[in-house]
Design a protein around this motif. Structure first.
Motif, PDB file in Angstrom:
ATOM      1  N   ARG A   1       0.822  -1.205   0.000  1.00  0.00           N
ATOM      2  CA  ARG A   1       0.000   0.000   0.000  1.00  0.00           C
ATOM      3  C   ARG A   1       0.863   1.266   0.000  1.00  0.00           C
ATOM      4  O   ARG A   1       0.573   2.237  -0.711  1.00  0.00           O
ATOM      5  CB  ARG A   1      -0.913   0.003   1.222  1.00  0.00           C
ATOM      6  N   ILE A   2       1.919   1.282   0.806  1.00  0.00           N
ATOM      7  CA  ILE A   2       2.775   2.472   0.887  1.00  0.00           C
ATOM      8  C   ILE A   2       3.458   2.724  -0.453  1.00  0.00           C
ATOM      9  O   ILE A   2       3.550   3.877  -0.906  1.00  0.00           O
ATOM     10  CB  ILE A   2       3.793   2.326   2.031  1.00  0.00           C
ATOM     11  N   ASN A   3       3.924   1.675  -1.109  1.00  0.00           N
ATOM     12  CA  ASN A   3       4.530   1.837  -2.440  1.00  0.00           C
ATOM     13  C   ASN A   3       3.527   2.399  -3.440  1.00  0.00           C
ATOM     14  O   ASN A   3       3.851   3.294  -4.231  1.00  0.00           O
ATOM     15  CB  ASN A   3       5.086   0.503  -2.938  1.00  0.00           C
ATOM     16  N   GLU A   4       2.300   1.899  -3.400  1.00  0.00           N
ATOM     17  CA  GLU A   4       1.259   2.382  -4.306  1.00  0.00           C
ATOM     18  C   GLU A   4       0.935   3.845  -4.023  1.00  0.00           C
ATOM     19  O   GLU A   4       0.813   4.662  -4.951  1.00  0.00           O
ATOM     20  CB  GLU A   4      -0.007   1.531  -4.155  1.00  0.00           C
ATOM     21  N   SER A   5       0.797   4.178  -2.753  1.00  0.00           N
ATOM     22  CA  SER A   5       0.466   5.556  -2.382  1.00  0.00           C
ATOM     23  C   SER A   5       1.600   6.510  -2.746  1.00  0.00           C
ATOM     24  O   SER A   5       1.352   7.634  -3.211  1.00  0.00           O
ATOM     25  CB  SER A   5       0.167   5.641  -0.881  1.00  0.00           C
ATOM     26  N   PHE A   6       2.822   6.084  -2.526  1.00  0.00           N
ATOM     27  CA  PHE A   6       3.970   6.916  -2.884  1.00  0.00           C
ATOM     28  C   PHE A   6       3.926   7.259  -4.376  1.00  0.00           C
ATOM     29  O   PHE A   6       4.126   8.422  -4.771  1.00  0.00           O
ATOM     30  CB  PHE A   6       5.270   6.193  -2.544  1.00  0.00           C
ATOM     31  N   ASN A   7       3.652   6.278  -5.209  1.00  0.00           N
ATOM     32  CA  ASN A   7       3.582   6.508  -6.659  1.00  0.00           C
ATOM     33  C   ASN A   7       2.422   7.431  -7.020  1.00  0.00           C
ATOM     34  O   ASN A   7       2.554   8.289  -7.893  1.00  0.00           O
ATOM     35  CB  ASN A   7       3.454   5.178  -7.395  1.00  0.00           C
ATOM     36  N   ARG A   8       1.287   7.268  -6.335  1.00  0.00           N
ATOM     37  CA  ARG A   8       0.140   8.150  -6.605  1.00  0.00           C
ATOM     38  C   ARG A   8       0.460   9.592  -6.209  1.00  0.00           C
ATOM     39  O   ARG A   8       0.070  10.542  -6.900  1.00  0.00           O
ATOM     40  CB  ARG A   8      -1.096   7.664  -5.842  1.00  0.00           C
ATOM     41  N   ILE A   9       1.134   9.759  -5.081  1.00  0.00           N
ATOM     42  CA  ILE A   9       1.486  11.109  -4.622  1.00  0.00           C
ATOM     43  C   ILE A   9       2.472  11.761  -5.583  1.00  0.00           C
ATOM     44  O   ILE A   9       2.364  12.962  -5.882  1.00  0.00           O
ATOM     45  CB  ILE A   9       2.050  11.056  -3.189  1.00  0.00           C
ATOM     46  N   GLU A  10       3.423  10.995  -6.081  1.00  0.00           N
ATOM     47  CA  GLU A  10       4.371  11.513  -7.058  1.00  0.00           C
ATOM     48  C   GLU A  10       3.625  12.010  -8.300  1.00  0.00           C
ATOM     49  O   GLU A  10       3.926  13.077  -8.826  1.00  0.00           O
ATOM     50  CB  GLU A  10       5.374  10.428  -7.443  1.00  0.00           C
ATOM     51  N   LYS A  11       2.651  11.224  -8.742  1.00  0.00           N
ATOM     52  CA  LYS A  11       1.872  11.631  -9.927  1.00  0.00           C
ATOM     53  C   LYS A  11       1.004  12.850  -9.600  1.00  0.00           C
ATOM     54  O   LYS A  11       0.881  13.778 -10.416  1.00  0.00           O
ATOM     55  CB  LYS A  11       0.990  10.486 -10.411  1.00  0.00           C
ATOM     56  N   PHE A  12       0.408  12.855  -8.425  1.00  0.00           N
ATOM     57  CA  PHE A  12      -0.400  13.986  -7.986  1.00  0.00           C
ATOM     58  C   PHE A  12       0.405  15.289  -8.010  1.00  0.00           C
ATOM     59  O   PHE A  12      -0.040  16.318  -8.517  1.00  0.00           O
ATOM     60  CB  PHE A  12      -0.915  13.697  -6.575  1.00  0.00           C
ATOM     61  N   LYS A  13       1.617  15.233  -7.492  1.00  0.00           N
ATOM     62  CA  LYS A  13       2.472  16.426  -7.483  1.00  0.00           C
ATOM     63  C   LYS A  13       2.847  16.837  -8.913  1.00  0.00           C
ATOM     64  O   LYS A  13       2.893  18.031  -9.226  1.00  0.00           O
ATOM     65  CB  LYS A  13       3.720  16.158  -6.654  1.00  0.00           C
ATOM     66  N   ALA A  14       3.101  15.860  -9.748  1.00  0.00           N
ATOM     67  CA  ALA A  14       3.436  16.174 -11.145  1.00  0.00           C
ATOM     68  C   ALA A  14       2.243  16.808 -11.862  1.00  0.00           C
ATOM     69  O   ALA A  14       2.406  17.677 -12.716  1.00  0.00           O
ATOM     70  CB  ALA A  14       3.866  14.905 -11.873  1.00  0.00           C
ATOM     71  N   ASP A  15       1.038  16.410 -11.480  1.00  0.00           N
ATOM     72  CA  ASP A  15      -0.176  16.952 -12.108  1.00  0.00           C
ATOM     73  C   ASP A  15      -0.476  18.384 -11.673  1.00  0.00           C
ATOM     74  O   ASP A  15      -1.035  19.164 -12.450  1.00  0.00           O
ATOM     75  CB  ASP A  15      -1.384  16.069 -11.757  1.00  0.00           C
ATOM     76  N   TYR A  16      -0.124  18.720 -10.420  1.00  0.00           N
ATOM     77  CA  TYR A  16      -0.593  19.985  -9.857  1.00  0.00           C
ATOM     78  C   TYR A  16       0.491  20.977  -9.461  1.00  0.00           C
ATOM     79  O   TYR A  16       0.235  22.193  -9.409  1.00  0.00           O
ATOM     80  CB  TYR A  16      -1.484  19.717  -8.638  1.00  0.00           C
ATOM     81  N   LEU A  17       1.672  20.509  -9.094  1.00  0.00           N
ATOM     82  CA  LEU A  17       2.687  21.453  -8.579  1.00  0.00           C
ATOM     83  C   LEU A  17       3.622  21.950  -9.669  1.00  0.00           C
ATOM     84  O   LEU A  17       3.847  21.290 -10.670  1.00  0.00           O
ATOM     85  CB  LEU A  17       3.497  20.767  -7.474  1.00  0.00           C
TER      86      LEU A  17
END
Length: 358
Positions: free
Chosen positions: A342-358
């Motif tokens: 789960r932590i690996n999956e969430s880490f990847n989602r957060i990385e994508k989230f930051k790439a999408d918005y920041l």
């Protein structure tokens, strides 16, 4: 079952830091709590900070400088999330008396304005947030107004309307204003908290007999569908609710801890959804130990865990979170394996989230 080595545990804990969004005390660098949170940011132990009024009350100049200093401390490959609850009405952190001139009315009052007037106000209000360095507005609330005289939604005018379609319309309008200002948004509170007659800030509540899928889930479904149509791969942040619902998951002591309601819904939407826990320090979860909250929230599919520390502030909270998670991982059992997954999956989602918005 594979052996979980010390190296794997340390790698997992390093990734977990991206999932933590925490509150803090203080407004300037002379404060020990500020220095402590800066150390956590610099080491990657927290991925974001949550601004409350206690951090903002000394005015925009001081706040902007504090946010800038925080961002400078963050590792180059992990930009810092700076979040705020900028819903408007009673749920706001920027007060006029503290020097923040632009104020946003409640969602209910905003929905009663003309589209032209609300668009203009939203534009300048969201710019006020982004100009300070804030990059994540934890809004809009897309709960449908049901329990008007009670609860923490209708009573506080946090809902746009009693109509699911109108809630979706105005929620999407607010999302557009947030994104145009260069910030991320967050839909809340999945699966819909508008019928709740209690207040999860104070204690656990029960939606079993008052929640309606056709009414309460509809604004979320409509907005997710609209965003997915316009931007098919863009991350959609969604905050969970702490209430219980025996029909949705009879075994979950809170919907925040329900794999069916969170991970199951991610699959149903077939969208890039980032699930964000509501504040894990709220009164609804007072019956759970810190370590239990962390483990349950991760296993359910929450990608970002919020600990605001708005009450009973503990300067050692972040360290205690890590200690409890490390202990769970060191058990080297099936649960530990799932936590790593789960932590690996969430880490990847957060990385994508930051790439999408920041």
């Amino acid at each position: 079952m594979r052996m979980i080595t010390t190296e794997i545990i340390q790698q997992t804990l390093a990734k977990f830091g991206a999932m933590l969004l925490v509150g803090f005390l203080g407004t300037d660098h002379g404060n020990n709590d500020i220095r402590r949170i800066e150390d956590h940011i610099g080491s990657g132990k927290v991925g974001g900070v949550l601004l409350l009024h206690r951090n903002i009350q000394e005015g925009p100049k001081k706040l902007k400088n504090l946010i800038h200093q925080f961002k400078m401390k963050a590792p180059a490959d992990r930009p810092l999330l700076v979040a705020i609850d900028g819903e408007g009405g009673v749920v706001k952190r920027l007060m006029k008396e503290d020097g923040y001139d632009i104020q946003l009315p409640s969602a209910k009052k905003l929905a009663q304005m003309s589209t032209a007037d609300s668009d203009k106000l939203l534009q300048v209000y969201m710019k006020q947030l982004s100009d300070l360095g804030i990059n994540w507005n934890l809004a809009p609330v897309v709960d449908v107004e049901v329990a008007t005289e009670t609860g923490c939604i209708g009573r506080l005018e946090r809902s746009f309307s009693k109509s699911p379609k109108k809630v979706a319309y105005h929620g999407y309008q607010l999302i557009q204003a947030i994104q145009e200002a260069g910030m991320a948004f967050c839909l809340k509170h999945w699966p819909g908290l508008g019928a709740d007659v209690g207040d999860t800030h104070k204690g656990m509540t029960n939606l079993t007999n008052v929640w309606s899928r056709e009414r309460d889930a509809e604004p979320f479904n409509l907005i997710v569908k609209e965003i997915s149509k316009n931007r098919p791969n863009k991350t959609i942040p969604v905050m969970t609710a702490h209430s219980v619902h025996e029909g949705l998951d009879s075994g979950a002591p809170s919907l925040t801890f329900s794999e069916q309601v969170i991970e199951g819904q991610r699959k149903k939407w077939q969208a890039e959804v980032l699930f964000v826990s509501d504040d894990l320090d709220m009164g609804a979860l007072d019956g759970f130990e810190l370590g239990e909250k962390v483990v349950r929230a991760i296993l359910a599919g929450n990608d970002v865990l919020i600990f605001s520390q708005y009450r009973n502030y503990d300067p050692e909270k972040v360290d205690k979170i890590y200690q409890s998670l490390q202990q769970a991982l060191e058990k080297n059992d099936k649960q530990a394996e799932m936590l790593i997954k789960r932590i690996n999956e969430s880490f990847n989602r957060i990385e994508k989230f930051k790439a999408d918005y920041l």
